[in-house]
Write an enzyme that holds these catalytic residues in place. Structure first.
Site: not given
Length: 239
Positions: A13-15, A18, A52
């Site tokens: 997940v990117s944030t 999240q 990430a």
């Protein structure tokens, strides 16, 4: 020795939001486990990167997965963009996988890059995605240029709008050969407030006041160390 396909799962997940809530990770893991069960594969492990970016491969989770290459035949992801959003990163990973006999399975696209067709389709898909992002960026730049040519203000008022004397000072200091940091130090020493009323100038705020635009960042190429050779699935079948 079993000749069943051995896979390593990867989720991302990117944030930070999240990552904190776990949103998205469970769904990705469930999709991977369902595919493993459906196809009678051996799941070695599932690694994860929480909060990430997918712009390059410099992430601990993906590096952990690749470090286990001796134990697996393929890396499996629920969605290709969970692995990387960069054509450079995807190309690097495909080349690395070819050298180390590691395939890539993307469930959302039905791709298996252990086949030549799968590798070709993956590169085409990544190229289209990169092309579309560049088109969006170009349209945004063109729209901004049109607004500027019409004299319309872009975004919030800046230093040149509200503090023209400070903008002139910054410009003069730059012409005198001062660095961005030296200018920031000078403004801080003089107690000059920022355009937002703050008390501390940073290099980025000085650059913004001067109208400096940073070059667009590009995905970094990350060196992926080759792994020791191992017996491929085909060779295990022959044994």
């Amino acid at each position: 020795m079993s000749d069943r396909l051995r896979v390593i799962g990867y989720v991302r997940v990117s944030t930070q939001e999240q990552a904190a809530s776990g949103y998205g990770l469970t769904a990705q893991e469930d999709a991977i486990r369902a595919a493993v069960e459906r196809n009678n594969w051996d799941l070695i492990a599932i690694t994860r990167d929480e909060g990430a970016s997918g712009k390059d491969l410099n992430r601990p989770g993906i590096r952990e997965a690749l470090s286990m290459v001796r134990e697996a035949d393929s890396l499996i992801v629920a969605k290709l963009d969970r692995l990387t959003r960069s054509l450079v990163g995807l190309s690097d990973l495909l080349d690395w996988g070819k050298r180390n006999d590691l395939g890539l399975i993307a469930l959302d696209l039905g791709l298996d890059t252990s086949t030549e067709t799968g590798r070709l389709v993956a590169r085409i898909m990544a190229s289209v995605g990169e092309w579309e992002r560049e088109r969006i960026a170009e349209r945004t730049r063109q729209a901004a240029a049109v607004r500027r040519s019409q004299g319309k203000r872009m975004g919030r008022p800046g230093v040149r709008d509200t503090m023209p004397e400070v903008a002139r000072l910054i410009s003069d200091l730059r012409l005198d050969g001062k660095t961005w940091q030296q200018i920031a130090d000078r403004l801080n020493a003089d107690g000059v407030p920022t355009v937002r009323g703050g008390s501390h100038w940073r290099v980025s705020s000085v650059q913004s006041a001067a109208g400096y635009v940073r070059p667009a960042s590009q995905a970094k190429r990350v060196d992926l160390p080759d792994a020791p050779r191992r017996r491929s699935r085909a060779k295990r079948k022959e044994a």
